[in-house]
Design a protein around this motif. Structure first.
Motif, PDB file in Angstrom:
ATOM      1  N   GLN A   1       7.624 -29.909 -49.451  1.00 20.99           N
ATOM      2  CA  GLN A   1       8.887 -30.628 -49.307  1.00 20.99           C
ATOM      3  C   GLN A   1      10.067 -29.673 -49.166  1.00 20.99           C
ATOM      4  O   GLN A   1      10.985 -29.904 -48.364  1.00 20.99           O
ATOM      5  N   ALA A   2      10.046 -28.580 -49.941  1.00 19.03           N
ATOM      6  CA  ALA A   2      11.136 -27.598 -49.880  1.00 19.03           C
ATOM      7  C   ALA A   2      11.285 -27.029 -48.475  1.00 19.03           C
ATOM      8  O   ALA A   2      12.405 -26.885 -47.960  1.00 19.03           O
ATOM      9  N   TYR A   3      10.159 -26.725 -47.845  1.00 19.99           N
ATOM     10  CA  TYR A   3      10.229 -26.116 -46.517  1.00 19.99           C
ATOM     11  C   TYR A   3      10.399 -27.152 -45.407  1.00 19.99           C
ATOM     12  O   TYR A   3      10.894 -26.825 -44.331  1.00 19.99           O
ATOM     13  N   LEU A   4      10.023 -28.390 -45.660  1.00 23.75           N
ATOM     14  CA  LEU A   4      10.399 -29.460 -44.721  1.00 23.75           C
ATOM     15  C   LEU A   4      11.916 -29.608 -44.703  1.00 23.75           C
ATOM     16  O   LEU A   4      12.533 -29.731 -43.639  1.00 23.75           O
ATOM     17  N   PHE A   5      12.519 -29.587 -45.893  1.00 26.59           N
ATOM     18  CA  PHE A   5      13.979 -29.700 -45.976  1.00 26.59           C
ATOM     19  C   PHE A   5      14.677 -28.493 -45.356  1.00 26.59           C
ATOM     20  O   PHE A   5      15.640 -28.640 -44.597  1.00 26.59           O
TER      21      PHE A   5
ATOM     22  N   PHE B   1      15.683 -27.869 -56.061  1.00 21.67           N
ATOM     23  CA  PHE B   1      14.640 -26.846 -56.067  1.00 21.67           C
ATOM     24  C   PHE B   1      14.980 -25.689 -57.006  1.00 21.67           C
ATOM     25  O   PHE B   1      14.093 -25.120 -57.644  1.00 21.67           O
ATOM     26  N   GLY B   2      16.274 -25.350 -57.117  1.00 19.34           N
ATOM     27  CA  GLY B   2      16.673 -24.318 -58.063  1.00 19.34           C
ATOM     28  C   GLY B   2      16.431 -24.728 -59.507  1.00 19.34           C
ATOM     29  O   GLY B   2      16.169 -23.886 -60.369  1.00 19.34           O
ATOM     30  N   SER B   3      16.512 -26.022 -59.786  1.00 12.92           N
ATOM     31  CA  SER B   3      16.255 -26.537 -61.136  1.00 12.92           C
ATOM     32  C   SER B   3      14.770 -26.733 -61.399  1.00 12.92           C
ATOM     33  O   SER B   3      14.294 -26.542 -62.528  1.00 12.92           O
ATOM     34  N   PHE B   4      14.023 -27.143 -60.366  1.00 13.73           N
ATOM     35  CA  PHE B   4      12.622 -27.506 -60.560  1.00 13.73           C
ATOM     36  C   PHE B   4      11.708 -26.310 -60.803  1.00 13.73           C
ATOM     37  O   PHE B   4      10.894 -26.315 -61.743  1.00 13.73           O
ATOM     38  N   PHE B   5      11.794 -25.285 -59.966  1.00 16.09           N
ATOM     39  CA  PHE B   5      10.799 -24.209 -60.039  1.00 16.09           C
ATOM     40  C   PHE B   5      10.781 -23.467 -61.381  1.00 16.09           C
ATOM     41  O   PHE B   5       9.694 -23.133 -61.876  1.00 16.09           O
ATOM     42  N   PRO B   6      11.926 -23.201 -62.029  1.00 17.86           N
ATOM     43  CA  PRO B   6      11.835 -22.607 -63.375  1.00 17.86           C
ATOM     44  C   PRO B   6      11.112 -23.509 -64.378  1.00 17.86           C
ATOM     45  O   PRO B   6      10.459 -23.020 -65.304  1.00 17.86           O
ATOM     46  N   GLN B   7      11.211 -24.841 -64.205  1.00 19.18           N
ATOM     47  CA  GLN B   7      10.525 -25.767 -65.115  1.00 19.18           C
ATOM     48  C   GLN B   7       9.003 -25.644 -64.977  1.00 19.18           C
ATOM     49  O   GLN B   7       8.294 -25.520 -65.969  1.00 19.18           O
ATOM     50  N   VAL B   8       8.532 -25.694 -63.735  1.00 18.32           N
ATOM     51  CA  VAL B   8       7.084 -25.660 -63.543  1.00 18.32           C
ATOM     52  C   VAL B   8       6.525 -24.272 -63.861  1.00 18.32           C
ATOM     53  O   VAL B   8       5.428 -24.143 -64.405  1.00 18.32           O
ATOM     54  N   GLU B   9       7.294 -23.216 -63.565  1.00 19.40           N
ATOM     55  CA  GLU B   9       6.876 -21.867 -63.951  1.00 19.40           C
ATOM     56  C   GLU B   9       6.778 -21.753 -65.464  1.00 19.40           C
ATOM     57  O   GLU B   9       5.817 -21.180 -65.996  1.00 19.40           O
ATOM     58  N   GLY B  10       7.792 -22.267 -66.160  1.00 17.91           N
ATOM     59  CA  GLY B  10       7.799 -22.202 -67.618  1.00 17.91           C
ATOM     60  C   GLY B  10       6.656 -22.986 -68.237  1.00 17.91           C
ATOM     61  O   GLY B  10       6.010 -22.520 -69.180  1.00 17.91           O
ATOM     62  N   LEU B  11       6.387 -24.185 -67.700  1.00 20.87           N
ATOM     63  CA  LEU B  11       5.294 -25.016 -68.220  1.00 20.87           C
ATOM     64  C   LEU B  11       3.944 -24.340 -68.019  1.00 20.87           C
ATOM     65  O   LEU B  11       3.113 -24.294 -68.934  1.00 20.87           O
TER      66      LEU B  11
ATOM     67  N   GLY C   1       1.733 -24.323 -49.651  1.00 22.61           N
ATOM     68  CA  GLY C   1       2.628 -25.430 -49.313  1.00 22.61           C
ATOM     69  C   GLY C   1       3.677 -25.025 -48.293  1.00 22.61           C
ATOM     70  O   GLY C   1       4.024 -25.799 -47.392  1.00 22.61           O
ATOM     71  N   ASN C   2       4.172 -23.787 -48.405  1.00 23.78           N
ATOM     72  CA  ASN C   2       5.145 -23.275 -47.437  1.00 23.78           C
ATOM     73  C   ASN C   2       4.631 -23.361 -46.009  1.00 23.78           C
ATOM     74  O   ASN C   2       5.371 -23.686 -45.075  1.00 23.78           O
ATOM     75  N   ILE C   3       3.355 -23.019 -45.843  1.00 26.43           N
ATOM     76  CA  ILE C   3       2.759 -22.978 -44.499  1.00 26.43           C
ATOM     77  C   ILE C   3       2.858 -24.338 -43.823  1.00 26.43           C
ATOM     78  O   ILE C   3       3.274 -24.450 -42.661  1.00 26.43           O
ATOM     79  N   LEU C   4       2.506 -25.392 -44.555  1.00 21.96           N
ATOM     80  CA  LEU C   4       2.569 -26.741 -43.979  1.00 21.96           C
ATOM     81  C   LEU C   4       4.007 -27.159 -43.685  1.00 21.96           C
ATOM     82  O   LEU C   4       4.295 -27.719 -42.618  1.00 21.96           O
TER      83      LEU C   4
END
Length: 396
Positions: A18-22, A105-115, A141-144
């Motif tokens: 989704q990040a790279y689609l956007f 995306f700036g808020s999400f990735f630290p959450q999933v990394e931390g979890l 995911g980036n590739i798609l």
């Protein structure tokens, strides 16, 4: 496979799509609206500033209120962002959309990394395996996202936002259910192999050396990533100027993301580079090679190859930086994840902005050549400085 990866790796994969689609929607739409390279750089700079700001502010919140609870709230916000995407038609609306999605995306990735770091550390999983498997999940995911983003932007843009609606709704519901069932940890039974050390532990336990390597390769990651992010942002317009169709741009730019993925696979399993500065310097030759290849990037094949090496230029120092940055028993994973994402956010703005200025100044490809070679000089100067400084300090 289910003992190597878990459902939060799958979530990272889909969010990365989704990040790279956007992001490809933003850059391809900017090319359609006839933005200059500098204007494309500015919109990426604004978006990445918001990304970086969100990562060091909201990015810490999961540690206090729970990572899963925070992710559920963020996916509710993504639902709103996806609805807004359907209305984007003008430069102003595109800029607002870039800001809104950057905050998510700036808020999400630290959450999933931390979890992931918190949960897998309690299971005794080797830290390089924690970071390596996470990077593999989002890089696929980036590739798609990059492959189909420009095509969908030109032909079927509503699908990009429809995918966002489905992802945000389903993720918010499933994460809330998982939180009630398993609390703020991931229910996962890993392979025994994942708990075995596969690196030079002597180097890792040298605290002074590790501190030096963390700072050195965070700076080099930022520099190497400038080339990669400039290619992602500016290649759609370069491809159009070369007389190629914009809807096919993703199939050429995806070379960068394939380069990222291949590098992660190789350096995840081959760790002779750990603490070996000469070998690291050799691997970083991919940065000047990107600049040399850019001279000839006029045909589809050479656009793809140049993008491939741009991916190498990002992924090589990224692997070094995340390995040395997160492999620390004295620093919180959440803090390190937020700091790492702040660096990523900054380079996704500064790279396209500076690249755009140079591509406008030198009329396209030549600007990218100058950019990559100047960055290469800076990278090797920094590596030389850090190694000489560390040597002098260790002798005193």
């Amino acid at each position: 496979m289910h003992k190597v990866f878990h459902k939060y790796h799958l979530l990272s994969f889909f969010v990365s799509v989704q990040a790279y689609l956007f992001s490809t929607f933003i850059n391809a739409t900017a090319a359609k609206l006839n933005f200059t390279f500098t204007h494309i750089g500015i919109i990426n700079l604004v978006s990445s500033f918001v990304y970086a700001l969100a990562s060091i502010t909201i990015g810490h919140s999961g540690y206090k209120i729970g990572y899963k609870r925070m992710m559920s709230l963020l996916f509710t916000y993504l639902l709103f962002v996806s609805f807004y995407g359907f209305t984007v038609r003008t430069p102003y609306a595109l800029t607002v959309f870039a800001i809104l999605q950057g905050a998510f995306f700036g808020s999400f990735f630290p959450q999933v990394e931390g979890l992931i770091a918190k949960s897998e550390s309690t299971l005794g999983i080797d830290p390089p395996s924690i970071t390596g498997r996470f990077t593999l999940s989002w890089s696929t995911g980036n590739i798609l996202g990059v492959t189909f983003g420009p095509y969908l932007t030109v032909r079927l843009p509503f699908i990009i936002f429809l995918v966002g609606l489905i992802l945000s709704t389903s993720s918010a519901i499933l994460i809330s259910k998982d939180n009630k069932k398993n609390g703020d940890l991931i229910n996962f039974r890993p392979l025994t192999k994942l708990t075995q050390h596969t690196y030079n532990s002597f180097i890792v336990h040298n605290s002074k050396l590790m501190k030096k390597l963390r700072l050195e390769y965070r700076i080099i990651l930022f520099l190497g990533g400038l080339v990669y992010t400039s290619v992602l942002a500016d290649f759609p317009k370069l491809i159009v100027l070369a007389g190629l169709n914009l809807d096919k741009a993703g199939f050429l730019i995806v070379g960068a993301n394939i380069g990222v993925f291949l590098t992660f696979v190789l350096l995840q399993y081959w760790k002779d580079w750990v603490g070996n500065e000469k070998l690291c310097a050799l691997l970083l030759l991919v940065v000047p090679m990107t600049g040399i290849l850019a001279i000839f990037a006029k045909s589809p094949l050479l656009f793809f190859i140049t993008a491939l090496f741009a991916g190498f230029s990002y992924a090589v120092p990224y692997t070094f930086a995340i390995f040395y940055g997160l492999l620390s028993e004295t620093e919180a994973h959440g803090k390190q994840g937020a700091l790492h994402e702040m660096v990523i956010g900054m380079l996704f703005g500064v790279g396209p902005f500076l690249g755009g200025l140079l591509l406008d100044r030198f009329n396209g490809n030549t600007g990218l050549v100058v950019y990559a070679l100047a960055i290469s000089l800076a990278i090797y100067s920094i590596q030389l400085f850090f190694n000489k400084f560390y040597l002098l300090k260790s002798q005193n």
